[in-house]
Design an enzyme around this catalytic site. Structure first.
Site, short mmCIF file in Angstrom:
data_model
loop_
_atom_site.label_atom_id
_atom_site.label_comp_id
_atom_site.label_asym_id
_atom_site.label_seq_id
_atom_site.Cartn_x
_atom_site.Cartn_y
_atom_site.Cartn_z
N HIS A 109 -11.31 -2.52 3.54
CA HIS A 109 -11.22 -2.18 4.96
C HIS A 109 -11.95 -0.88 5.31
CE1 HIS A 109 -8.26 0.16 2.91
NE2 HIS A 109 -8.01 0.87 3.99
N ASP A 110 -12.48 -0.19 4.31
CA ASP A 110 -13.20 1.06 4.56
C ASP A 110 -14.71 0.92 4.42
OD1 ASP A 110 -10.80 2.52 4.91
OD2 ASP A 110 -10.59 2.78 2.74
N GLU A 162 -6.45 3.62 -5.55
CA GLU A 162 -7.70 3.79 -4.80
C GLU A 162 -8.37 5.08 -5.26
OE1 GLU A 162 -9.68 4.47 -0.41
OE2 GLU A 162 -7.80 5.44 -0.94
N ASP A 194 -2.82 4.72 -2.29
CA ASP A 194 -3.83 5.19 -1.35
C ASP A 194 -4.30 6.61 -1.68
OD1 ASP A 194 -5.17 5.00 1.34
OD2 ASP A 194 -3.89 6.72 1.74
N ASP A 242 0.87 -1.17 0.00
CA ASP A 242 0.00 0.00 0.00
C ASP A 242 0.91 1.22 0.00
OD1 ASP A 242 -2.25 1.72 0.55
OD2 ASP A 242 -3.22 0.02 1.52
C1 GLC Z 1 -7.65 5.54 2.24
C2 GLC Z 1 -7.58 4.29 3.09
C3 GLC Z 1 -8.23 4.58 4.40
C4 GLC Z 1 -7.44 5.68 5.08
C5 GLC Z 1 -7.35 6.90 4.18
C6 GLC Z 1 -6.36 7.88 4.68
O1 GLC Z 1 -8.94 5.90 1.94
O2 GLC Z 1 -8.19 3.23 2.41
O3 GLC Z 1 -8.28 3.45 5.23
O4 GLC Z 1 -8.04 6.02 6.28
O5 GLC Z 1 -6.96 6.57 2.87
O6 GLC Z 1 -5.06 7.44 4.43
#
Ligand code: GLC
Length: 545
Positions: free
Chosen positions: A340-341, A279, A212, A110
């Protein structure tokens, strides 16, 4: 009703591993705890790689493992090239990569380019004074005339996106928590340092990165106010009150994305075997721009739209067709059902439909991304208020947006703490109360279980060129039924999904290759396929058909 053959006529070109393969996301805190501190770690993951090879996935994407104060559980990085002691050491990481490669599993890290932890030495230097040579590594603005924040931008996690640094009298920008200041990607030394992070991990043998929070990378140079969102309603996250048109997804973001891709290419990877998966929570028409022109962007912008689409055949087929139509020529699709979100799929659609969802995910055209535990049918775990860990949940407590429920320990066995950590240790989040009936050890011996379904789907997908590389065509999307064909040359697979809790019939012929109930292998349908409630089936037309 007529359906257009959507896309993928050229899909036989699915030759890279990330096109043929399936990616499995590991949330490292929650996968397996080898050290016995109640938090998962690298040695824990390494010890379970054989399970993933057995399951039949091709790559693991591991959420952040870097040095971090863990305010956002690793998405707040203090050193992008060091492993946090909670997870182990660089040597543990190297051992993980070599064991994964021995098992023919790829490893994706990541990559967190948009922000650091407030404890990062870069930020300490930047905030030391307005004249610091590091000042421009972050985003500083003078207060508005009334002393308030420089503009109306909001943090994704609630509250303003600006925090005042009293010693210098300026505000700094943070798309997420105040302890996650955003880096200034318009400043060349930042870009160089962050591309260096990619090179560091590539040299250690990683096979690619999930990038990310990518849409936040560049901000409007004029810092204009974001306009109000006309569709905002009570109960939505406060972030959604504005349309983030000036703070996210800017048109010139494709330039730093191309620089990331170049960094991968320059690392002796002209064949593009090393993956950039971004992402991106943006509309489809904006999402597909991240492929870039002439292969200069991401190989795959993650397509999260299935997560938010109504669980109705009409809505899902419309999504697939809209996405297929928007994909640039040669662009490879991606599908995500959970991460995970977001709330787990088995909670969103229910345990029975989760089987149908698995069949959908693993038979659509494009690379599926699985979230750990979904292969067991793990559900969101209710978290008592005193055990809430997620900073987002704490900042907007009344909205039910907390992410702890989908991050609970992987359920390995019926032993204490589901075998996630030693019996005398408390896991960092509670284990699901139902773990004794829902765990890997139990399901490995259960010929009808969800795990067996996933394994069979993964095997079928791997052996079928129609499923891995074929085109997609909707056959039917109404009355609770979604049916589609996947075709590659003379090879053809038909998928029929009953999205309802009552039986249905579909006008299809062929041999049943797989039912979500795992029990119809010798059956054939001759013009009429009967589907039980919550049942999906993959059919292979008879050669003569
Ligand atoms: C992304 C991650 C999330 C995190 C955010 C800030 O959206 O998937 O879990 O809190 O970035 O880094």
């Amino acid at each position: 009703m007529t359906f257009r053959r959507t896309a993928g006529a050229e899909a036989a070109a699915a030759s890279a591993w990330w096109q043929r393969g399936v990616i499995y996301q590991i949330y490292p805190r929650s996968f397996a705890d080898a050290s016995g501190d109640g938090v998962g770690d690298l040695r824990g993951i390494t010890g379970r790689l054989a399970y993933l090879a057995w399951l039949g996935v091709d790559a693991v994407w591991i959420s952040p493992i870097y040095l971090s104060p863990m305010a956002d559980f690793g998405y707040d990085v203090t050193d992008h090239t060091a492993v946090d002691p909670l997870f182990g050491t660089l040597a543990d990481f190297d051992a993980l990569v070599s064991e994964a490669h021995r098992l023919r599993l790829r490893v994706l890290l990541d990559y967190v380019p948009n922000h650091t932890s407030i404890e990062h030495p870069w930020f300490a230097e930047a905030r030391a004074s307005r004249d610091s040579p590091r000042r421009d590594w972050y985003l500083w603005r003078d207060p508005a005339p009334d002393g308030g924040p420089p503009n109306n931008w909001r943090s994704v996690f609630g509250g303003p996106a600006w925090t005042l640094d009293p010693s210098s009298g300026q505000y700094y920008y943070h798309a997420y928590l105040p302890v996650q200041p955003d880096l200034n990607w318009r400043h060349p030394p930042v870009r160089e340092a962050m591309l260096g992070v990619l090179r560091f991990w590539l040299a250690r043998g990683v096979d690619g990165f999930r990038v990310d929070a990518l849409r936040h990378l560049l901000k409007d140079p004029e810092w204009r106010d974001n306009p109000p969102n006309p569709n905002f309603r009570n109960g939505m996250s406060p972030y959604e009150a504005l349309l983030p048109v000036y703070s996210t997804d800017l048109d010139d973001i494709h330039e730093p994305v191309a620089a990331m891709r170049t960094a991968l290419r320059e690392h002796g990877d002209p064949s593009d075997e090393r993956l950039l998966l971004g992402e991106l929570y943006v509309p489809i028409e904006r999402l597909v721009r991240y492929y870039g022109r002439d292969g200069r962007g991401l190989q795959m912008p993650a397509n999260m739209h299935l997560i938010a689409t109504d669980w109705r055949p009409e809505a899902i087929a419309a999504l697939v067709e809209r996405y297929e139509a928007a994909l640039p020529s040669g662009a490879w699709p991606n599908w995500v059902l959970g991460n995970h979100d977001r709330s787990r799929i088995a909670t969103r659609v229910g345990q029975a439909q989760a089987r149908v969802a698995a069949m959908l995910l693993l038979t659509l055209r494009g690379t599926p991304t699985l979230y750990y535990g979904d292969e067991l049918g793990m559900t969101d775990v209710p978290i008592p208020p005193e055990q809430i860990r997620d900073p987002y949940a704490r900042r907007v407590p009344d909205l039910g947006v907390g992410r702890d429920p989908q991050r609970t320990p992987m359920q390995w066995s019926a032993e204490a703490h589901a075998g996630f950590c030693p019996p005398d240790t408390e896991p960092w989040l509670p284990v699901s109360a139902g773990y004794k009936h829902l765990n890997v050890a139990g399901q490995q011996n259960d010929t009808d279980g969800m795990l067996t379904l996933y394994r069979r789907l993964l095997a079928l997908r791997r052996e079928s060129v129609a499923l891995t590389a074929g085109s997609y065509e909707t056959i039917r999307a109404d009355d609770g039924i979604l049916a589609y064909a996947r075709m590659s040359g003379s090879q053809r697979m038909l998928v029929a999904l009953n999205l309802t809790g009552t039986p249905r019939t579909v006008a299809l012929s062929g041999r049943v290759r797989l039912s979500t109930q795992l029990d119809r292998q010798s059956e054939s349908a001759n013009g009429v396929l009967r589907l039980r409630s919550n049942e999906g089936a993959v059919l292979e037309p008879e050669r003569s058909a």
